[in-house]
Write a protein that holds these residues in place. Structure first.
Motif, PDB file in Angstrom:
ATOM      1  N   ALA A 173       3.838   2.444   7.864  1.00 23.43           N
ATOM      2  CA  ALA A 173       5.242   2.055   7.996  1.00 23.43           C
ATOM      3  C   ALA A 173       5.539   1.551   9.406  1.00 23.43           C
ATOM      4  CB  ALA A 173       6.139   3.235   7.647  1.00 23.43           C
ATOM      5  N   ARG A 174       5.008   2.225  10.416  1.00 23.36           N
ATOM      6  CA  ARG A 174       5.244   1.795  11.804  1.00 23.36           C
ATOM      7  C   ARG A 174       4.629   0.423  12.060  1.00 23.36           C
ATOM      8  NH1 ARG A 174       3.486   7.042  13.019  1.00 23.36           N
ATOM      9  NH2 ARG A 174       1.565   6.194  13.933  1.00 23.36           N
ATOM     10  N   THR A 175       3.433   0.228  11.546  1.00 22.77           N
ATOM     11  CA  THR A 175       2.750  -1.045  11.774  1.00 22.77           C
ATOM     12  C   THR A 175       3.475  -2.186  11.064  1.00 22.77           C
ATOM     13  OG1 THR A 175       0.655   0.167  11.887  1.00 22.77           O
ATOM     14  CG2 THR A 175       0.524  -2.220  11.670  1.00 22.77           C
ATOM     15  N   ILE A 199       0.843  -1.205   0.000  1.00 23.80           N
ATOM     16  CA  ILE A 199       0.000   0.000   0.000  1.00 23.80           C
ATOM     17  C   ILE A 199       0.875   1.251   0.000  1.00 23.80           C
ATOM     18  CG2 ILE A 199      -1.754   1.274   1.287  1.00 23.80           C
ATOM     19  CD1 ILE A 199      -2.715  -1.404   2.411  1.00 23.80           C
ATOM     20  N   ILE A 200       1.930   1.227   0.799  1.00 24.88           N
ATOM     21  CA  ILE A 200       2.853   2.373   0.838  1.00 24.88           C
ATOM     22  C   ILE A 200       3.470   2.616  -0.536  1.00 24.88           C
ATOM     23  CG2 ILE A 200       5.044   3.190   1.785  1.00 24.88           C
ATOM     24  CD1 ILE A 200       4.342   1.636   4.358  1.00 24.88           C
ATOM     25  N   THR A 201       3.890   1.542  -1.190  1.00 20.99           N
ATOM     26  CA  THR A 201       4.509   1.668  -2.525  1.00 20.99           C
ATOM     27  C   THR A 201       3.534   2.277  -3.525  1.00 20.99           C
ATOM     28  OG1 THR A 201       5.969  -0.210  -2.129  1.00 20.99           O
ATOM     29  CG2 THR A 201       5.567   0.398  -4.423  1.00 20.99           C
ATOM     30  N   ARG A 231      -0.223   6.150  -7.250  1.00 22.46           N
ATOM     31  CA  ARG A 231      -1.298   5.362  -7.830  1.00 22.46           C
ATOM     32  C   ARG A 231      -2.564   5.434  -6.978  1.00 22.46           C
ATOM     33  NH1 ARG A 231      -0.150   6.698 -11.518  1.00 22.46           N
ATOM     34  NH2 ARG A 231      -2.015   5.653 -12.292  1.00 22.46           N
ATOM     35  N   ILE A 232      -2.401   5.682  -5.686  1.00 21.33           N
ATOM     36  CA  ILE A 232      -3.550   5.777  -4.790  1.00 21.33           C
ATOM     37  C   ILE A 232      -3.321   6.902  -3.787  1.00 21.33           C
ATOM     38  CG2 ILE A 232      -4.020   3.297  -4.937  1.00 21.33           C
ATOM     39  CD1 ILE A 232      -2.892   3.072  -2.063  1.00 21.33           C
ATOM     40  N   ILE A 233      -4.417   7.363  -3.173  1.00 20.92           N
ATOM     41  CA  ILE A 233      -4.341   8.283  -2.040  1.00 20.92           C
ATOM     42  C   ILE A 233      -4.980   7.559  -0.859  1.00 20.92           C
ATOM     43  CG2 ILE A 233      -5.003  10.534  -1.116  1.00 20.92           C
ATOM     44  CD1 ILE A 233      -5.330  11.477  -4.033  1.00 20.92           C
ATOM     45  N   PRO A 234      -4.191   7.118   0.118  1.00 19.71           N
ATOM     46  CA  PRO A 234      -4.757   6.367   1.240  1.00 19.71           C
ATOM     47  C   PRO A 234      -4.959   7.239   2.475  1.00 19.71           C
ATOM     48  CG  PRO A 234      -2.395   6.047   1.193  1.00 19.71           C
ATOM     49  CD  PRO A 234      -2.723   7.062   0.115  1.00 19.71           C
ATOM     50  N   GLN A 235      -5.982   6.926   3.233  1.00 21.13           N
ATOM     51  CA  GLN A 235      -6.201   7.496   4.552  1.00 21.13           C
ATOM     52  C   GLN A 235      -6.666   6.384   5.482  1.00 21.13           C
ATOM     53  OE1 GLN A 235      -8.642  11.190   3.130  1.00 21.13           O
ATOM     54  NE2 GLN A 235      -7.851  11.694   5.170  1.00 21.13           N
TER      55      GLN A 235
END
Length: 301
Positions: free
Chosen positions: A266-268, A184-186, A192-196
């Protein structure tokens, strides 16, 4: 190199692509030279994590002199993509490639377009009733859909809101969960995406009780798709769609910012890799049974 024909379609042809590339003595960088794709993208295809787009297949056939082999295989992947989904999801399959924007909310699981193969395979196999060949078909179908968000002029803008619960539910072993979050981070860093993420502390918020996907088009009115474990509904009534749109906007308002979301992901992922499983809110009574029911359906999410 031995090719295993029992593997999923993307995995099978990914290995064949690697075999042909190495036989020709080319590196990943050399093979993609002159195309619109990078070496990392090609490497993901070779590992079976993505199916190969038609334009890249034509480029590969031309460079490797494989006489249209990989372009023809794209049609097989397309058929697997349709075959691997429930009947009630067929309308979405037809219209989502034309969408200019897709807004998606998933309160419990990572949405289908963002899932890694191990994650989706675990979901499809969760109820223990599907034969391996059926699971393979469903995995192929979902992997094929992931091409929707690959870089091209017509790719839709994909805005995804997840609940923090979806990051902390161990659908696959910890290392695989870390890979899923890294994926998801990549996608986010590649634009390619905007995550929240809606954090645990957000409390009551809109759309708590259902998955929701809004699709907007340049030449047609927007539609909404909602899904339960064994049933999906497409909504095109303008008044109802408008209510969903407003609810989604309010949902984004209570979520972490995209920057904060990437930090949380990233922390998770790091905690999974170190064996320090994330601390979760107390599990609601009967939550596991609800998860098992929801996990194995064959819809599109």
């Amino acid at each position: 190199m031995e090719i295993d024909g029992s593997e999923s379609v993307p995995s099978f042809y990914g290995k064949e692509l690697r075999f042909q590339r190495e036989r020709a003595g080319l590196t990943l960088e050399q093979l993609v030279e002159g195309s619109y794709y990078g070496a990392t993208y090609l490497s993901e295809i070779e590992r079976g994590q993505r199916s190969i787009p038609v334009d890249l297949a034509r480029h590969v056939d031309r460079v490797l002199k494989t006489d249209g082999y990989f372009e023809r295989r794209c049609e097989e992947v397309r058929r697997a993509r349709i075959r691997g989904h429930a009947d009630y999801f067929q309308r979405v399959l037809k219209v989502e490639p034309r969408a200019e924007a897709i807004d998606e909310w998933s309160p419990t699981l990572v949405p289908g377009l963002l899932q890694t193969e191990p994650y989706m395979r675990a979901l499809f196999d969760a109820d223990g009733t599907k034969p391996p060949e059926e699971v393979d078909i469903m995995v192929d179908g979902r992997l094929g859909r992931a091409d929707l968000i690959e870089p091209r002029r017509t790719a839709p803008e994909l805005w995804v809101v997840l609940h923090e619960a979806s990051l902390r539910m161990e659908v696959v072993p910890p290392e695989r969960m870390a890979d899923q979050l890294d994926h998801i981070i990549t996608l986010a860093r590649r634009r390619r995406i905007i995550p929240q993420v809606v954090p645990w502390r957000a409390g009551a918020h809109p759309l708590m009780q259902s998955n929701t996907r809004l699709m907007r088009f340049g030449d047609a009115p927007p539609i909404v798709y909602t899904e339960s474990p064994y049933h999906g509904v497409t909504v095109d009534d303008p008044g109802v769609v408008k209510r969903y749109q407003r609810a989604y906007e309010m949902l984004r308002a209570v979520a972490l910012s995209p920057h904060e979301t990437l930090s949380l992901l990233a922390r998770t992922a790091e905690r999974y890799r170190k064996g320090k499983l994330p601390a979760c809110a107390p599990r609601a009574r009967g939550a596991r049974g609800g998860r098992d029911k929801a996990a194995g359906h064959r819809g599109g999410r």
